[in-house]
Design an enzyme around this catalytic site. Structure first.
Site, mmCIF file in Angstrom:
data_model
loop_
_atom_site.group_PDB
_atom_site.id
_atom_site.type_symbol
_atom_site.label_atom_id
_atom_site.label_comp_id
_atom_site.label_asym_id
_atom_site.label_seq_id
_atom_site.Cartn_x
_atom_site.Cartn_y
_atom_site.Cartn_z
ATOM 1 C CB ALA A 83 45.003 47.390 69.825
ATOM 2 C CE LYS A 94 48.996 44.189 72.267
ATOM 3 N NZ LYS A 94 48.822 45.458 73.002
ATOM 4 N N GLY A 95 52.586 47.582 70.036
ATOM 5 C CA GLY A 95 54.007 47.819 70.254
ATOM 6 C C GLY A 95 54.394 49.275 70.270
ATOM 7 C CD GLU A 103 51.962 45.045 74.710
ATOM 8 O OE1 GLU A 103 51.725 46.113 75.303
ATOM 9 O OE2 GLU A 103 51.996 44.950 73.467
#
Length: 224
Positions: A83, A94-95, A103
């Protein structure tokens, strides 16, 4: 301990949550890379993995771990991922690694989400880390204005050469700064309904079941 050593610590600890004989969902990012390397030591005791990115798939295959497509799977006992931020209720942003859509897809297959992170990722309120949002290119200017109305500053994520960074799905990303995400579930639901949004990087509906947090004193287990 260095941040990288803390990531390796939680990557190793996550093995305790892998179910022998079953598939495991595998996320993306630097902390997950440590988990994948540790998972190689028990590859003969699992059925294989379902990966959330091309990068993780390549790393798994390099270790000789069988990788199945998410479309081939109906359920996973556990999904293990990192995270960019995690709050006290298991909600995450997230990302940062541009894999947020896949995800969420793999997380949706899993009974449990085990977050692995170093202590720097723990926050009281989400929003310090720019919120990633995968979008359809033609909608990007409109979405920038919508985020501005919420008090956020959205910018297109660019590669080193100045061109837009594209996800594994071929879409650009907006990074939104300046948001205070006090109600992650409501904000995730709101943003996800905007035309042109593919996926919002708030993981509230798919929040962590538990977090293995790497601290100088060792791995702390947070249950949500």
């Amino acid at each position: 301990m260095t941040q990288d050593e803390l990531k390796a610590l939680v990557g190793q600890a996550a093995l305790a949550h892998v179910v022998p004989g079953e598939l495991v969902g595998v996320g993306t990012g630097s902390t997950v890379n440590h988990f994948i390397d540790a998972l190689a030591g028990m590859k003969d005791r699992i059925a294989g993995a379902v990966s959330s990115s091309d990068a993780s798939t390549a790393r798994l295959l390099a270790h000789g771990i069988r990788v199945l497509d998410a479309a081939e799977v109906t359920q996973l006992p556990v999904y293990i991922d990192g995270a960019d931020e995690i709050d006290g209720r298991g909600h995450m942003v997230k990302g940062g690694g541009a894999a947020l859509t896949r995800e969420k897809i793999v997380a949706d297959l899993a009974e449990r989400f085990v977050c692995i992170a170093d202590a720097s990722k723990q926050v009281a309120v989400l929003g310090g880390f720019p919120l990633p949002v995968e979008v359809i290119a033609m909608a990007a200017p409109r979405l920038v204005r919508r985020f501005a109305a919420l008090g956020g500053s959205a910018t297109l994520r660019l590669k080193a050469d100045g061109q837009p960074l594209l996800t594994d799905n071929g879409h650009p990303l907006l990074d939104v700064r300046g948001l205070q995400i006090t109600d992650p579930l409501a904000m995730e639901a709101e943003i996800s309904q905007w035309p042109g949004v593919v996926t919002c990087g708030i993981f509230a509906r798919h929040r962590a079941s538990l977090c293995l947090l790497g601290t100088p004193a060792g791995v702390q287990t947070l249950v949500f």
